[in-house]
Structure formats: structure tokens, C-alpha cells
Design an enzyme around this catalytic site. Structure first.
Site, PDB file in Angstrom:
ATOM      1  CG  ASP A 185      38.809  20.958   4.976  1.00 35.16           C
ATOM      2  OD1 ASP A 185      38.961  21.110   3.747  1.00 35.16           O
ATOM      3  OD2 ASP A 185      38.965  19.866   5.543  1.00 35.16           O
ATOM      4  CG  HIS A 257      41.745  19.495   2.925  1.00 39.87           C
ATOM      5  ND1 HIS A 257      40.442  19.166   2.636  1.00 39.87           N
ATOM      6  CD2 HIS A 257      42.456  18.346   2.752  1.00 39.87           C
ATOM      7  CE1 HIS A 257      40.364  17.870   2.325  1.00 39.87           C
ATOM      8  NE2 HIS A 257      41.582  17.357   2.379  1.00 39.87           N
ATOM      9  CD  GLU A 322      40.699  13.833   1.098  1.00 39.20           C
ATOM     10  OE1 GLU A 322      39.952  12.929   0.709  1.00 39.20           O
ATOM     11  OE2 GLU A 322      40.281  14.865   1.645  1.00 39.20           O
TER      12      GLU A 322
HETATM   13  C1  ACM Z   1      39.971  12.415   5.367  1.00 36.91           C
HETATM   14  O1  ACM Z   1      38.879  11.835   5.361  1.00 36.91           O
HETATM   15  N1  ACM Z   1      40.381  13.092   4.312  1.00 36.91           N
HETATM   16  C2  ACM Z   1      40.839  12.384   6.527  1.00 36.91           C
END
Ligand code: ACM
Length: 563
Positions: A185, A257, A322
Site C-alpha cells: 500500500d 495505493h 480507491e
Molecule cells: C478498502 O477499504 N479500501 C478496501
């Protein structure tokens, strides 16, 4: 016999009890006997008088010689009419008999017997004078769901290998069978790469970590944080997990990420001239990999290293959540690539990129798993598994489209939320997800069609670690909510759970688990008044769920949401 967690399918108590004697033994085919022995390690069971004889030296050294060293007090036999995780245990005053559908079933029979023993069976060695009675009766057992999981984010805070192995042991105690490891991440890359070593050399650590909470003041701890697993560590973790019927599901979260990857290899970015640091704060970063073929080739190499280290990898998670696509839209090269593919929007390109990675994984023998944004942007391979974290409705849409799904919705499965809105709680992302909320969770809503319901593989809880800095805090967040998850995914409902929990917490005490007591934190588990203080009202979980449900219906499906 009635305080087992998860509750077995059929429970038929009988009068009397059986008592294990020192030098008790297990007989049966080696793979099944080994699994029983592993679950009951505290009993130090020897080999029986048929089946495996791997422990001749020890038996021979015992008084009376090999012939009389062990009594075959547990026998385990395969029963091919049972599923691989299913088992039956019969305890009568003379012997314990197990029938198991496979090694996992034998392990679970052993785990059930361990729960039938006094709670001291959850210590690492027997205490002096320990006695091991088991009540007589018969248990027949099988899981409701095939995916009974825990997700652990080792990026935001690295958890050393010992914590991962310990978590695997605790999953096995609860008959949970998937460990989803979030290995990459913005805040850290956590795996060795021989092909691209800057990933672990640069991407695995940051100089400091924010202590800010949501919309609070920005402050840092000025303490370096990091760590990574070598490929040998991954092999060890996978083998340890396999012996305990746990499948490791690795996750490399892309194309968003991506700060840690881009800190190491900036040329993979949507803007190759940008420089990135491993992120030292939380929230959604705009750092995104380019979706060009070179990025897919780079990741294919890394995926192959991970798959080789872990052994067979039936499921490999590639994230997809995201993503801020602004840098894609701003890049002439990426726009030209999109047009050359005949794709209308950056969202379509997001889908194309993840599909390309899923094809790579198929070549490595793995099914891709994604967070639900990747489903909403479309074009997934049919065999891709979807994790609908933003709620039940998006899960239903994925199931209706023919994808297998694993329930992961924030409520009630994000265990980084507090169990109470009390000022005594340590800092959490928000309030409130209780043990009872988890126990009441139904992975298959009653309104779903049979075809949709048939797509639900199971469910898993999420341990995001922005506010879980270490193993002690991990224990506090994971248990006993994880016990409730075990009951939901194995037994299928909460019946008997609340009544069984006090006895089960005694087992966890013996094990040394620093769970959250039902009445609230122990004095040293409170948040105090410093950086770990409870900060109420930042994000109420109901508010988050409303926001996420709205987003899953928005036209631009990749618009980032609250993390
Ligand atoms: C997440 O909580 N972005 C999978």
C-alpha cells in the site's frame, strides 16, 4: 459440550467421560494423524500401533519399550463421504474415534477436542498435575461457507513474522481458513523482490508516521517504521498455514495505493517525472501506477516471485480500490494508449488494466480477487472474485453478474472500528462495531435470489492497521469479534454464541490472547490521554456505509471514497 465456538452442526452428549493418559496416542493415516496431533500438541500425542511409526526412537526410549509405550487412544479414519473440512468425533469412556473427510477435517476434529478439554489445553505445555478429561458424546460437523477469513494489513503497520504465525494458529483454533495479507500500500511494500529489489530496499520503510486522526491536527511521531518478509519467510508462512488448513491470499494493491512502489520505481508512475515517498500519513493518495504494458510486465514478474514463494496460490488479490485517475487523464501517453484500445474513459482503462493482471495470474494458476470498485468499472474475467467492501448492494450486483463474492462490508466486518463509543477505548477509525453486530451478520441477505446466494463463498473480517501498531493492539481488535466471525461463517448463525463466549474467553486467556473484554478495556488497554486517546465521532460507521452505498451507484465508479 455446549460451549464450543464455532458451534458444531450436530451435538449429541452422552453420560461419562474419557480421560487422556500420559503417552496417549493417535493412530491412522499419517496425514490425518499428524493434523490431529498438531491441534492437540499440548497432549504430546505419540503414534498409534498402526499407521505411522515416525516416532520409533522416542517410543523405544520409553519404559517398557516400543510395544507398550503408547496406547492408541484416538483413532482417525478417512471418510470419503464427508467434505474435506468435515469430521465426526465419537468420545466414549474407552476411546476417541474420528472420521475425517481430509486433513482439514482431522485438524478441526482435533480443535474441537481441544475445546472439550479443560481451558489449560490452550497453554503451550501442560501445567504440573494437569488432567485431560473429555465429556462423552458424538459431534458431526461441517462448515456453512468455504471462505472463512481474516484480512491483515501489514503495510500501514508491519507485523513481524511471529505475529503472522500466531494469527494463523488462532485462525485454526476458530476453524477460520483464509489469511488475506495486504502486502503493499502507500505506506509500505512488504515483500522481498529479487527481480526488483528497490521494492523492499526503498519501499519497505518510512521515516515517520502521522499521529493525526481524521480531520485533526497534522503531527508526526518522527520514528522510522518498516519491515518486509523475505521470499523464504513467505514460503515458511504458507507452509505453516497449509499445515493448519489456512490458505494465504496475498494482495498487491494496484494501480492506486502505489506510493511505496513509486518511491522505489518512479518510472512506473502515471507521471514518470514525479518523485514519491513512502507515505507517512493515512487517507487516499493520488499516486497511481501507469496502466501501460510495461507496468503489467513489471508486476507479472513480481507476482511470479510471490506465487513461487507461497507455493500453490489459488487466490491472488490485486486491489483495484480507491483509485484517483486524474494523472491518467492528464497524460498524453496514457490517453493515447486508452484510445488505441478503443476505450471510452479512464474508468474503462482501470478495468482493462486489472483484467490484464488477472490474465497474468491465470497463467500462474491463480484466480484474481478485487475490491468492488474493479467490478463496478467492468470487464473483469468471469472467474475473478469480488470483495464488496462498500456494502451488500454492490455485492449483490457482482453476484448477479456471475462473480463469486466474499462478504467484506465495512459494517460489521472492519475490525479497525471501535467496539464502543466510550472514552475509555483506544483510538479507532470510528465507532461502533460490537461482537453482537458481528454475530448477527448474515452473509447472504434473505432477499437475494438462489443464484445470487450461491455466489457467496463466505466472509472475512478486515484488520486495517493505521491505528493497530502492534500485536497487542491486534489481539484487542481481532478477538472476540473474530470468534463471532468464526461462528457466522462455520455454523451459519449466532445461536448459542453468547452463552458459549465466557468459557471460550477462558481458553483465550490460557492461550495468552489480549482480547477486548466484553465489559470494556482493562486499565492498560485504555486509550489514555496521549496519541492513543479515543477520538469520538470522527466517522460513525452508519455514516460511512451511507456514503459508500451512494458511491457505488455514482457514474464515476472509481471516485475514491473513505478508506
Ligand atoms: C478498502 O477499504 N479500501 C478496501
Amino acid at each position: 459440550m455446549t460451549d464450543l465456538i464455532p458451534r458444531p452442526k450436530v451435538l449429541d452428549p452422552a453420560p461419562g467421560s474419557f480421560e487422556f493418559t500420559p503417552r496417549a496416542a493417535v493412530s491412522g493415516p499419517a496425514d490425518l494423524a499428524d493434523a490431529v496431533r498438531l491441534a492437540l500438541a499440548v497432549l504430546d500425542l505419540g503414534p498409534g500401533d498402526h499407521g505411522d511409526h515416525t516416532d520409533i526412537a522416542r517410543a523405544g526410549a520409553a519404559p517398557g519399550g516400543a510395544q507398550t509405550a503408547h496406547q492408541a487412544t484416538i483413532s482417525v479414519e478417512p471418510d470419503l463421504s464427508l467434505g474435506p473440512e468435515s469430521y465426526a468425533v465419537t468420545v466414549d469412556p474407552e476411546a476417541v474415534r474420528i472420521a475425517a473427510g481430509g486433513a482439514a477435517g482431522a485438524l478441526y476434529a482435533g480443535q474441537t477436542l481441544r475445546q472439550l478439554l479443560p481451558a489449560d489445553a490452550f497453554r503451550s505445555v501442560p501445567l504440573p498435575g494437569a488432567r485431560w478429561p473429555v465429556p462423552c458424546g458424538r459431534i458431526e460437523d461441517a462448515p456453512r461457507f468455504s471462505w472463512r477469513g481474516a484480512h491483515l494489513d501489514v503495510s500501514r503497520h508491519f507485523m513481524p513474522k511471529r505475529e503472522v504465525l500466531r494469527l494463523i494458529d488462532l485462525l485454526a483454533v476458530h476453524k477460520l481458513n483464509r489469511l488475506h495479507l495486504h502486502l503493499a500500500d502507500d505506506q509500505g511494500w512488504r515483500v522481498e523482490s529479487r527481480a526488483h529489489p528497490l521494492l523492499h530496499e526503498i519501499g519497505s520503510h518510512r521515516a515517520r508516521t502521522t499521529t493525526r486522526h481524521f480531520r485533526g491536527e497534522t503531527e508526526y511521531d518522527d520514528t522510522p517504521h518498516g519491515g518486509f518478509y523475505t521470499l523464504a519467510d513467505l514460503s515458511e508462512i504458507a507452509a505453516y498455514a497449509r499445515a493448519r488448513a489456512v490458505t494465504v491470499v496475498p494482495e498487491i494493491d494496484v494501480p492506486g495505493h502505489a506510493s511505496a512502489i513509486l518511491a522505489a520505481y518512479p518510472h512506473l508512475g502515471a507521471d514518470p517525472a514525479s518523485r514519491h515517498d513512502v507515505l507517512d500519513r493515512w487517507g487516499i493518495s493520488p499516486a497511481i501506477l501507469s496502466p501501460l504494458p510495461g507496468t503489467i510486465d513489471f508486476l507479472a514478474t513480481v507476482f511470479a516471485e510471490i506465487v513461487e514463494a507461497l507455493g500453490p496460490v489459488p487466490y491472488f488479490h490485486i486491489g483495484g480500490d480507491e483509485c484517483v485517475l486524474d494523472d491518467w487523464a492528464a497524460s498524453a501517453e496514457i490517453e493515447a494508449h486508452r484510445e488505441s484500445l478503443g476505450l471510452a474513459t479512464p474508468g474503462d482503462l482501470h478495468a482493462w488494466f486489472l483484467r490484464g493482471l488477472a490474465d497474468v495470474l491465470a497463467g500462474l494458476g491463480s484466480r484474481a480477487v478485487v475490491w468492488d470498485e474493479a467490478f463496478v468499472s467492468g470487464m473483469l474475467r468471469e472467474d475473478t472474485v469480488v470483495m464488496p467492501w462498500r456494502g451488500v448492494e454492490v455485492g449483490r450486483r457482482a453476484a448477479a453478474a456471475g462473480h463469486d463474492i466474499v462478504a467484506t462490508s465495512v459494517f460489521p466486518l472492519y475490525f479497525d472500528y471501535a467496539e464502543a463509543a466510550s472514552p475509555e477505548e483506544p483510538v479507532a477509525i470510528g465507532d461502533t462495531i460490537t461482537v453482537a453486530d458481528v454475530a448477527a451478520f448474515e452473509p447472504v441477505p434473505a432477499s437475494w435470489t438462489p443464484a445470487e446466494a450461491g455466489r457467496v463463498l463466505g466472509a472475512q473480517f478486515q484488520l486495517w492497521t493505521e491505528r493497530i501498531p502492534d500485536g497487542r493492539t491486534l489481539d484487542y481488535r481481532a478477538w472476540p469479534r473474530g470468534c463471532a466471525m468464526a461462528q457466522v461463517t462455520w455454523s451459519g448463525d449466532a445461536e448459542g454464541f453468547a452463552a458459549a463466549l465466557p468459557a471460550h474467553l477462558g481458553r483465550l486467556d490460557a492461550y495468552g490472547v489480549e482480547y477486548r473484554p466484553p465489559a470494556g478495556p482493562r486499565p492498560w488497554q485504555r486509550g489514555g490521554t496521549g496519541v492513543r486517546r479515543h477520538r469520538p465521532g470522527a466517522v460513525a460507521v452508519a455514516e460511512v456505509m451511507r456514503h459508500l452505498e451512494e458511491l457505488t451507484h455514482a457514474a464515476d465508479s472509481t471516485r475514491p471514497s473513505l478508506g
